[in-house]
Design an enzyme around this catalytic site. Sequence first.
Site, PDB file in Angstrom:
ATOM      1  N   SER A 125       0.831  -1.262  -0.008  1.00  0.00           N
ATOM      2  CA  SER A 125      -0.015   0.050  -0.025  1.00  0.00           C
ATOM      3  C   SER A 125       0.841   1.160   0.121  1.00  0.00           C
ATOM      4  CB  SER A 125      -0.960  -0.213   1.196  1.00  0.00           C
ATOM      5  OG  SER A 125      -1.966   0.900   1.127  1.00  0.00           O
ATOM      6  N   ASN A 126       0.304   2.192   0.459  1.00  0.00           N
ATOM      7  CA  ASN A 126       1.187   3.464   0.492  1.00  0.00           C
ATOM      8  C   ASN A 126       0.924   4.525   1.584  1.00  0.00           C
ATOM      9  OD1 ASN A 126      -0.814   5.496  -0.363  1.00  0.00           O
ATOM     10  ND2 ASN A 126      -0.520   4.182  -2.457  1.00  0.00           N
ATOM     11  N   ALA A 127       1.300   5.644   1.988  1.00  0.00           N
ATOM     12  CA  ALA A 127       0.827   6.355   2.918  1.00  0.00           C
ATOM     13  C   ALA A 127      -0.115   7.470   2.818  1.00  0.00           C
ATOM     14  CB  ALA A 127       2.317   7.100   3.305  1.00  0.00           C
ATOM     15  N   ALA A 168      -4.456   7.357  -3.950  1.00  0.00           N
ATOM     16  CA  ALA A 168      -3.017   6.890  -4.623  1.00  0.00           C
ATOM     17  C   ALA A 168      -3.494   5.387  -4.609  1.00  0.00           C
ATOM     18  CB  ALA A 168      -2.182   7.299  -3.490  1.00  0.00           C
TER      19      ALA A 168
END
Length: 230
Positions: free
Chosen positions: A30-32, A99
């Site tokens: 995943s991402n932030a 995102a």
Amino acid sequence: MKMHSALSGRRIIVTGGPTREYLDPVRFISNASSGKMGAALVQAARNYSDDVMFIHGPVDTAVSEKITCTSIAVESNLEMLTAVRNNLKDGSIIIMSAAPVDYKPETFSSRKIKKTGSKLSFDFILNIDILKSVSDHIKKNNMKNMFICGFAAETDNFIENAMLKIKKKNMDMICLNDVTEPGSGFNTDTNRVTVISEDGNIHEIKMASKNAVADEILAIIDKKIGGANE
Ligand code: PMT
């Protein structure tokens, strides 16, 4: 009270937060992204239309509690794409601040991957591009009066990369953020955005709270759509 504007009565779909792609039942890539930019866009959109929808990946309750419109929680790119596609109608304005994960594990292990050796490798494959799939769907189905605003999270060649994304994904407008700049981009309360239209017109929004930036973005979209209808 809603502002009377070109956006009154139009469906505004906002995407926000990250997506997740699982390697096994407990691990994912995943991402932030926090979803803060998406939540701010929803709040700004609510000043223009009652028909606002937030389609978001996993976000903290501090973010989801701020949402006062219909919202759909998803995890994967496919789920986000399906949710957006199922809710499109003629005249929709789609603002994609999510995102999504660009690459996903080639295989999914239905059982938790065991710790065996000191090294572990995975192959990743290209994931669905939600925005591109949505704009292809709109074109294929000849949907009318649609407006697509994407975001670009860049670390270099800012304007050039954002312009390429506008063309490749068939957007009307893109909001470019330099995610290396302190106070801008992922999981911050502020952002600094360069708004670029498909005709190359550029408008700078100064560093401000994500709510103030979102208000300006919605005002720009309203002006563009209002101008096109005159
Ligand atoms: O959520 P926050 O913590 O508040 O952070 C906000 C943000 C930094 C995530 C947001 O401002 C932002 O920049 N969102 C876009 C992040 C991104 O995926 O950028 P991109 O340049 O990789 O993608 C370009 C556009 O295509 C985006 O509109 C994105 O939603 C979309 N995309 C990207 C990849 C993919 N597989 N599918 C997509 O639809």
